[in-house]
Design an enzyme around this catalytic site. Structure first.
Site, PDB file in Angstrom:
ATOM      1  N   PHE A 102      -7.466  73.963 -39.270  1.00  0.00           N
ATOM      2  CA  PHE A 102      -6.660  73.649 -40.459  1.00  0.00           C
ATOM      3  C   PHE A 102      -5.314  73.032 -40.119  1.00  0.00           C
ATOM      4  CE2 PHE A 102      -6.842  78.281 -39.734  1.00  0.00           C
ATOM      5  CZ  PHE A 102      -5.550  78.517 -39.281  1.00  0.00           C
ATOM      6  N   CYS A 119      -5.238  69.120 -40.483  1.00  0.00           N
ATOM      7  CA  CYS A 119      -5.354  68.477 -41.798  1.00  0.00           C
ATOM      8  C   CYS A 119      -4.379  69.021 -42.838  1.00  0.00           C
ATOM      9  CB  CYS A 119      -6.795  68.571 -42.305  1.00  0.00           C
ATOM     10  SG  CYS A 119      -7.453  70.240 -42.400  1.00  0.00           S
ATOM     11  N   HIS A 120      -3.689  70.088 -42.544  1.00  0.00           N
ATOM     12  CA  HIS A 120      -2.796  70.725 -43.533  1.00  0.00           C
ATOM     13  C   HIS A 120      -1.476  71.052 -42.853  1.00  0.00           C
ATOM     14  CE1 HIS A 120      -1.362  73.933 -46.302  1.00  0.00           C
ATOM     15  NE2 HIS A 120      -2.062  73.271 -47.199  1.00  0.00           N
ATOM     16  N   PHE A 121      -0.622  70.227 -42.737  1.00  0.00           N
ATOM     17  CA  PHE A 121      -0.501  68.830 -43.138  1.00  0.00           C
ATOM     18  C   PHE A 121      -0.259  67.999 -41.883  1.00  0.00           C
ATOM     19  CE2 PHE A 121       1.082  71.399 -46.673  1.00  0.00           C
ATOM     20  CZ  PHE A 121       0.387  70.874 -47.748  1.00  0.00           C
ATOM     21  N   VAL A 171       0.604  73.780 -41.088  1.00  0.00           N
ATOM     22  CA  VAL A 171       0.777  75.134 -41.607  1.00  0.00           C
ATOM     23  C   VAL A 171      -0.591  75.624 -42.087  1.00  0.00           C
ATOM     24  CG1 VAL A 171       1.432  74.301 -43.911  1.00  0.00           C
ATOM     25  CG2 VAL A 171       2.126  76.583 -43.189  1.00  0.00           C
TER      26      VAL A 171
END
EC number: 4.2.1.59
Length: 172
Positions: free
Chosen positions: A67, A70-72, A77
């Protein structure tokens, strides 16, 4: 399930995701990448803030977790919804641990507060679930409060997490 273990390691959790831990009709944890814990060091039917059960689980944080990419991009985070989902996962796991059967489904949460974040520099996320009510009859449902800590600091609090186990989810 007699003589239930009071802790589970990663292999046990993966067995749960394959439907091998609580039998053919028991609830399953999700498979990776959605499995949001590496171990459960404590399962109790009598401990907790309300004396109706407690679960503690942990997730090791490394910068290469899926994650963070892709976040962010440029501002990595862990999504807060993954911490919330982990708490629902643990409520469902507890229901299977006490012998409940069916497919686990999150039914809601009364209130969620986010006061911190999980960054790639963190080492460990700890989830603590305190059961307020457990129904294990024809209806199998758990109601609990939970909190998420990163490296020992509380960052999320959830009140009234609700999960049910269902024999038939076709009309859900």
């Amino acid at each position: 399930m007699q003589n239930k273990p009071s802790s589970y390691d990663r292999e046990d959790l993966l067995a749960s995701s394959r439907g091998e831990l609580f039998g053919p009709n028991g609830p399953q944890l999700p498979a990776p990448n959605m499995l949001m814990m590496d171990r459960i060091p404590l399962m109790s039917e009598t401990e907790g803030a309300f004396g109706k059960g407690k679960v503690i689980a942990e997730l090791d944080i490394t910068p290469d977790l899926w994650f963070f990419d892709c976040h962010f991009p440029g501002d990595p985070v862990m999504p807060g919804c993954l911490g919330l989902d982990a708490m629902w996962q643990l409520v469902g796991f507890f229901l299977g641990w006490i012998g409940g059967e069916g497919k686990g489904r999150a039914l809601g949460v009364g209130e969620v507060k986010f006061t911190g974040q999980v960054l790639p520099t963190a080492k460990k996320v700890t989830y603590e679930i305190d059961f307020k009510r457990v129904i294990n009859r024809k209806l199998v449902m758990g109601l609990a409060d939970g909190r998420v800590l990163v490296d020992g600091k509380e960052i999320y609090v959830a009140k009234d997490l609700k999960v049910g186990l269902f024999q038939d989810t076709s009309a859900f």
